[in-house]
Design a protein around this motif. Structure first.
Motif, mmCIF file in Angstrom:
data_model
loop_
_atom_site.group_PDB
_atom_site.id
_atom_site.type_symbol
_atom_site.label_atom_id
_atom_site.label_comp_id
_atom_site.label_asym_id
_atom_site.label_seq_id
_atom_site.Cartn_x
_atom_site.Cartn_y
_atom_site.Cartn_z
ATOM 1 N N VAL A 120 30.667 12.124 22.534
ATOM 2 C CA VAL A 120 29.677 11.946 21.477
ATOM 3 C C VAL A 120 29.136 10.520 21.517
ATOM 4 C CG1 VAL A 120 29.308 11.940 18.973
ATOM 5 C CG2 VAL A 120 30.754 13.694 20.024
ATOM 6 N N VAL A 121 27.830 10.413 21.382
ATOM 7 C CA VAL A 121 27.193 9.106 21.224
ATOM 8 C C VAL A 121 26.607 9.050 19.821
ATOM 9 C CG1 VAL A 121 24.954 9.812 22.202
ATOM 10 C CG2 VAL A 121 25.601 7.410 22.198
ATOM 11 N N THR A 122 26.852 7.919 19.162
ATOM 12 C CA THR A 122 26.295 7.676 17.833
ATOM 13 C C THR A 122 25.491 6.390 17.931
ATOM 14 O OG1 THR A 122 28.218 8.694 16.815
ATOM 15 C CG2 THR A 122 26.863 7.298 15.408
ATOM 16 N N THR A 123 24.238 6.424 17.475
ATOM 17 C CA THR A 123 23.391 5.245 17.584
ATOM 18 C C THR A 123 22.301 5.253 16.522
ATOM 19 O OG1 THR A 123 21.991 3.960 19.108
ATOM 20 C CG2 THR A 123 21.853 6.333 19.294
ATOM 21 N N ASP A 124 21.872 4.070 16.139
ATOM 22 C CA ASP A 124 20.656 3.934 15.357
ATOM 23 C C ASP A 124 19.485 4.005 16.327
ATOM 24 O OD1 ASP A 124 22.016 3.558 12.922
ATOM 25 O OD2 ASP A 124 22.197 1.411 13.280
ATOM 26 N N PHE A 125 18.305 4.348 15.845
ATOM 27 C CA PHE A 125 17.149 4.417 16.730
ATOM 28 C C PHE A 125 15.887 4.011 16.001
ATOM 29 C CE2 PHE A 125 17.277 8.617 14.773
ATOM 30 C CZ PHE A 125 15.960 8.801 14.379
ATOM 31 N N ALA A 126 14.904 3.660 16.808
ATOM 32 C CA ALA A 126 13.532 3.472 16.345
ATOM 33 C C ALA A 126 12.646 4.208 17.331
ATOM 34 C CB ALA A 126 13.158 1.998 16.284
ATOM 35 N N ILE A 127 11.817 5.087 16.840
ATOM 36 C CA ILE A 127 10.834 5.778 17.673
ATOM 37 C C ILE A 127 9.475 5.213 17.284
ATOM 38 C CG2 ILE A 127 9.714 7.977 18.233
ATOM 39 C CD1 ILE A 127 12.398 9.350 17.527
ATOM 40 N N VAL A 128 8.765 4.696 18.267
ATOM 41 C CA VAL A 128 7.448 4.119 18.037
ATOM 42 C C VAL A 128 6.413 5.080 18.616
ATOM 43 C CG1 VAL A 128 5.944 2.133 18.410
ATOM 44 C CG2 VAL A 128 8.435 1.801 18.217
ATOM 45 N N LEU A 129 5.571 5.619 17.751
ATOM 46 C CA LEU A 129 4.495 6.516 18.174
ATOM 47 C C LEU A 129 3.174 5.766 18.041
ATOM 48 C CD1 LEU A 129 5.545 9.755 16.240
ATOM 49 C CD2 LEU A 129 6.094 9.147 18.610
ATOM 50 N N THR A 130 2.470 5.621 19.135
ATOM 51 C CA THR A 130 1.133 5.047 19.090
ATOM 52 C C THR A 130 0.164 6.216 19.108
ATOM 53 O OG1 THR A 130 1.924 3.122 20.316
ATOM 54 C CG2 THR A 130 -0.464 3.437 20.207
ATOM 55 N N VAL A 131 -0.831 6.181 18.228
ATOM 56 C CA VAL A 131 -1.726 7.324 18.069
ATOM 57 C C VAL A 131 -3.183 6.916 18.218
ATOM 58 C CG1 VAL A 131 -0.082 8.504 16.562
ATOM 59 C CG2 VAL A 131 -1.867 7.103 15.558
ATOM 60 N N ARG A 138 1.380 7.388 22.990
ATOM 61 C CA ARG A 138 2.533 6.697 23.570
ATOM 62 C C ARG A 138 3.750 6.962 22.707
ATOM 63 N NH1 ARG A 138 4.958 1.271 23.574
ATOM 64 N NH2 ARG A 138 5.905 0.966 25.612
ATOM 65 N N PHE A 139 4.865 7.284 23.364
ATOM 66 C CA PHE A 139 6.150 7.502 22.716
ATOM 67 C C PHE A 139 7.119 6.492 23.290
ATOM 68 C CE2 PHE A 139 10.457 9.046 22.775
ATOM 69 C CZ PHE A 139 10.633 9.772 21.625
ATOM 70 N N GLN A 140 7.787 5.747 22.424
ATOM 71 C CA GLN A 140 8.806 4.805 22.866
ATOM 72 C C GLN A 140 10.006 4.964 21.947
ATOM 73 O OE1 GLN A 140 7.878 0.635 22.386
ATOM 74 N NE2 GLN A 140 9.423 0.029 23.887
ATOM 75 N N MET A 141 11.185 5.138 22.545
ATOM 76 C CA MET A 141 12.397 5.247 21.750
ATOM 77 C C MET A 141 13.316 4.096 22.090
ATOM 78 S SD MET A 141 14.931 8.451 21.194
ATOM 79 C CE MET A 141 16.364 8.344 20.145
ATOM 80 N N LEU A 142 13.789 3.424 21.062
ATOM 81 C CA LEU A 142 14.732 2.325 21.205
ATOM 82 C C LEU A 142 16.044 2.772 20.575
ATOM 83 C CD1 LEU A 142 12.224 -0.371 19.968
ATOM 84 C CD2 LEU A 142 12.803 0.121 22.352
ATOM 85 N N GLU A 143 17.116 2.685 21.340
ATOM 86 C CA GLU A 143 18.432 3.089 20.877
ATOM 87 C C GLU A 143 19.474 2.247 21.598
ATOM 88 O OE1 GLU A 143 19.056 7.202 21.975
ATOM 89 O OE2 GLU A 143 18.552 6.818 24.046
#
Length: 154
Positions: A120-131, A138-143
């Motif tokens: 199991v991986v547990t992480t916080d994330f930020a998903i950046v959607l440019t529209v 653009r989709f960018q995921m930071l984890e």
């Protein structure tokens, strides 16, 4: 009477983009999350993206097929199919969605189990959607890519 030029309209005209409002961007992010969470078909999720969209999830490329830089709607359908086949979602929580006219940032946390090794991986994330033009361009995921890599290497 002519006043100062509307910068958004000028930018839209020169780039052939239709300006979006903060509210429209927010709702596009919600629609993306809704389709992902409901188990929608990968092609239905991909319809939210432009045909030339960019995709980036930083991390140890080669460990999981969706990590790295990709482009086009196929990157979205490939991600959805591969992630559904390879991981079991334990928890996916959205804490906040922040939106501007051309960007939405989704903040949250997740826990996923890799089916091949049960880790199991547990992480916080930020998903950046440019529209732009009513689509995600653009989709960018930071984890925590180190934690993801460690679990994937098993």
């Amino acid at each position: 009477m002519s006043g100062p030029p509307n910068k958004a309209a000028a930018r839209a005209h020169t780039k052939h983009e239709i300006p979006m409002s903060q509210n429209e961007t927010f709702h596009l992010a919600q629609e993306f999350l809704g389709r992902m969470g409901s188990g929608a078909e990968p092609t239905e999720i991909a319809k939210l993206f432009s045909e030339t969209s960019g995709w980036q999830i930083a991390g140890d490329t080669g460990v999981l097929p969706w990590i790295g830089h990709k482009s086009g709607r196929a990157a979205i359908t490939d991600f959805v199919r591969a992630s559904r086949a390879m991981i079991e979602r334990i928890r996916f929580e959205v804490h906040d969605i922040l939106a501007s006219d051309n960007r939405a940032v989704i903040l949250g946390s997740l826990a996923s189990k890799l089916k091949r090794n049960g880790k199991v991986v547990t992480t916080d994330f930020a998903i950046v959607l440019t529209v732009a033009n009513g689509e995600i361009v653009r989709f960018q995921m930071l984890e925590d890519s180190f934690a993801v890599s460690q679990v994937a290497h098993g």
